[in-house]
Design an enzyme around this catalytic site. Structure first.
Site, mmCIF file in Angstrom:
data_model
loop_
_atom_site.group_PDB
_atom_site.id
_atom_site.type_symbol
_atom_site.label_atom_id
_atom_site.label_comp_id
_atom_site.label_asym_id
_atom_site.label_seq_id
_atom_site.Cartn_x
_atom_site.Cartn_y
_atom_site.Cartn_z
ATOM 1 N N GLU A 90 -9.168 -7.756 1.309
ATOM 2 C CA GLU A 90 -8.667 -8.213 2.602
ATOM 3 C C GLU A 90 -9.728 -8.060 3.685
ATOM 4 O O GLU A 90 -9.953 -8.968 4.487
ATOM 5 C CB GLU A 90 -7.426 -7.409 2.986
ATOM 6 C CG GLU A 90 -6.853 -7.783 4.347
ATOM 7 C CD GLU A 90 -5.633 -6.954 4.695
ATOM 8 O OE1 GLU A 90 -5.558 -5.797 4.252
ATOM 9 O OE2 GLU A 90 -4.754 -7.473 5.402
ATOM 10 N N GLN A 124 1.821 -10.457 2.209
ATOM 11 C CA GLN A 124 1.465 -9.090 1.796
ATOM 12 C C GLN A 124 2.436 -8.104 2.430
ATOM 13 O O GLN A 124 2.443 -7.934 3.645
ATOM 14 C CB GLN A 124 0.039 -8.801 2.237
ATOM 15 C CG GLN A 124 -0.455 -7.406 1.953
ATOM 16 C CD GLN A 124 -1.900 -7.216 2.412
ATOM 17 O OE1 GLN A 124 -2.720 -8.097 2.217
ATOM 18 N NE2 GLN A 124 -2.186 -6.119 3.052
ATOM 19 N N GLU A 167 -9.634 2.232 13.615
ATOM 20 C CA GLU A 167 -9.760 3.681 13.421
ATOM 21 C C GLU A 167 -9.833 4.020 11.920
ATOM 22 O O GLU A 167 -10.665 4.842 11.491
ATOM 23 C CB GLU A 167 -8.577 4.401 14.072
ATOM 24 C CG GLU A 167 -8.586 4.375 15.592
ATOM 25 C CD GLU A 167 -8.126 3.046 16.179
ATOM 26 O OE1 GLU A 167 -7.644 2.191 15.401
ATOM 27 O OE2 GLU A 167 -8.254 2.859 17.402
ATOM 28 N N SER A 177 2.232 -11.430 7.910
ATOM 29 C CA SER A 177 1.807 -12.813 8.146
ATOM 30 C C SER A 177 2.311 -13.715 7.026
ATOM 31 O O SER A 177 2.296 -13.331 5.854
ATOM 32 C CB SER A 177 0.283 -12.892 8.207
ATOM 33 O OG SER A 177 -0.213 -12.061 9.226
ATOM 34 N N SER A 229 2.443 -2.974 5.332
ATOM 35 C CA SER A 229 2.729 -2.188 6.532
ATOM 36 C C SER A 229 4.228 -1.939 6.707
ATOM 37 O O SER A 229 5.053 -2.796 6.387
ATOM 38 C CB SER A 229 2.198 -2.910 7.768
ATOM 39 O OG SER A 229 0.790 -2.969 7.743
#
Length: 375
Positions: free
Chosen positions: A227, A109, A345, A144, A112
């Site tokens: 996810e 994926q 968060e 990952s 990020s």
């Protein structure tokens, strides 16, 4: 015998798992609609209610059937598959779903980025159209399985002149394409599960786009909700998270205290609550209906696992610092739980706004073109 039970029995009689080639067996199971029974007919399923999937899986396990490498397929099965099924066209579904489910093709994926981890919508990896292809440049991080993946789900910026949530487009990327470079990252545990991925003039056919141009944020929500359900709802077997600590309690009576007993019981109750909640969430994702509730499950999983591993390390003290399969390793690895799959968060914001209906966080950049945002 139900029709489904009879169908499974007939399949196993025709494909003896002890003598049938592993990949041949898994492909046949997919083609028979017994991969995920709620998936569409012709795409690994039978269009049935997912409630009986557990019984189907148990029958295959009891027969000694090979698994589809779920540990390596966690991103493909948990995140790419629901996204492709919901947003892909028929050609895309037929190309990717079978090798994804069998485990023959591993997925990663590419979301990020170094400058936009928690705030995914601020990402800067650019995709520029060139004929019937797109040219992609940028950098992703914390990826990952990138070092093993054949395919990646990728979000890019295709229009910097509109607000950050509106100028995104979603693709499937061939990780063997020229211009894709994967660099492993060394973690606190000493392992390298995650990677940096550099994209330099990578060309992606427009046929590998999921959803409309500029609607990548909406497509990515399917992935992200899946996810969080996959992480929060998929790793909590009965007593599984507590098993190492319970083993210590049983095997090391000299370490037992009344206080430790109470702590173990409290954690057991929490782990059971999380496990029962995960059962419903797994059914949701199996049915293709991941929701914001998965954020709460992922939050609970991360917090619980970190407290369990911290208590285990506290109880074992110096004995817990061995590296191989040690309390120390579990403690260090658990630190990532509150970052991977969405930081705690961000997930608290989602729970507050989308589950509890509380007022949204003030966002001054909501209507500002992405190109005008400070970076």
């Amino acid at each position: 015998m139900s029709d489904l039970t009879e169908r499974v029995a007939e399949f196993l009689a025709a494909h003896d798992p002890t003598t049938t080639d592993r990949w041949e067996f898994l492909r046949a199971r997919f083609d028979a609609g017994l991969a995920r029974i709620n998936w569409p007919v012709g795409l690994g399923g039978l269009g049935l209610d997912p409630g009986e999937q557990g019984a189907v899986d148990a029958a295959f396990v009891a027969a000694g059937a090979p698994d589809n490498r779920p540990a390596l397929g966690v991103i493909g099965l948990g995140m790419a598959a629901p996204t492709i099924l919901r947003h892909g066209d028929e050609d895309q579904k037929r190309r990717w779903m079978r090798p994804l489910w069998t485990g023959e093709e591993i997925w990663c994926q590419l979301f990020s980025e170094p400058g936009s981890g928690s705030d995914l919508a601020s990402l800067s990896t650019r995709a520029v159209p060139d004929g019937d292809e797109w040219v992609v440049n940028g950098q992703k991080v914390w990826t990952s399985l990138a070092h093993l993946a054949r395919w990646a789900i990728l979000v890019t910026r295709t229009d910097p002149a509109v607000p950050k949530h509106q100028g995104l487009t979603y693709f499937v990327l061939d990780m063997t394409a020229p211009g894709v470079e994967v660099r492993p990252l060394r973690q606190l545990t000493g392992e390298s599960e995650f990677n940096e991925v550099f994209l330099t003039d990578v060309r992606i056919p427009d046929s590998q786009r999921l959803g409309a141009v500029g609607e990548g944020w909406a497509v990515s929500q399917t992935t992200l909700m899946s996810e969080r359900v996959s992480i929060g709802g998929g790793r909590i077997p009965r007593g599984g998270m507590l098993e190492p600590l319970i083993r210590t309690w049983r095997d090391r009576p000299e370490l037992r205290t009344a206080g430790l007993h109470d702590q173990l019981l409290e954690l057991w109750v929490e782990a059971e609550s999380a496990r029962l909640a995960s059962t419903r969430l797994k059914q949701q994702i199996a049915a293709g209906r991941p929701g914001p509730e998965g954020s709460a499950a992922k939050l609970a999983y991360a917090d619980l696992n970190q407290r369990i591993t911290a208590l285990e390390l506290q109880v074992l003290a110096g004995d817990g610092l061995r590296y191989e399969d040690s309390a120390g390793h579990r403690y260090l690895r658990a630190r990532a739980n509150s970052i991977e799959g969405g930081t705690s968060e961000i997930l608290r914001n989602i729970v507050a706004e989308r589950v509890l209906g509380l007022p949204g966080e003030i966002r001054t950049d909501k209507d500002v073109p992405w190109k005008d945002l400070p970076r």
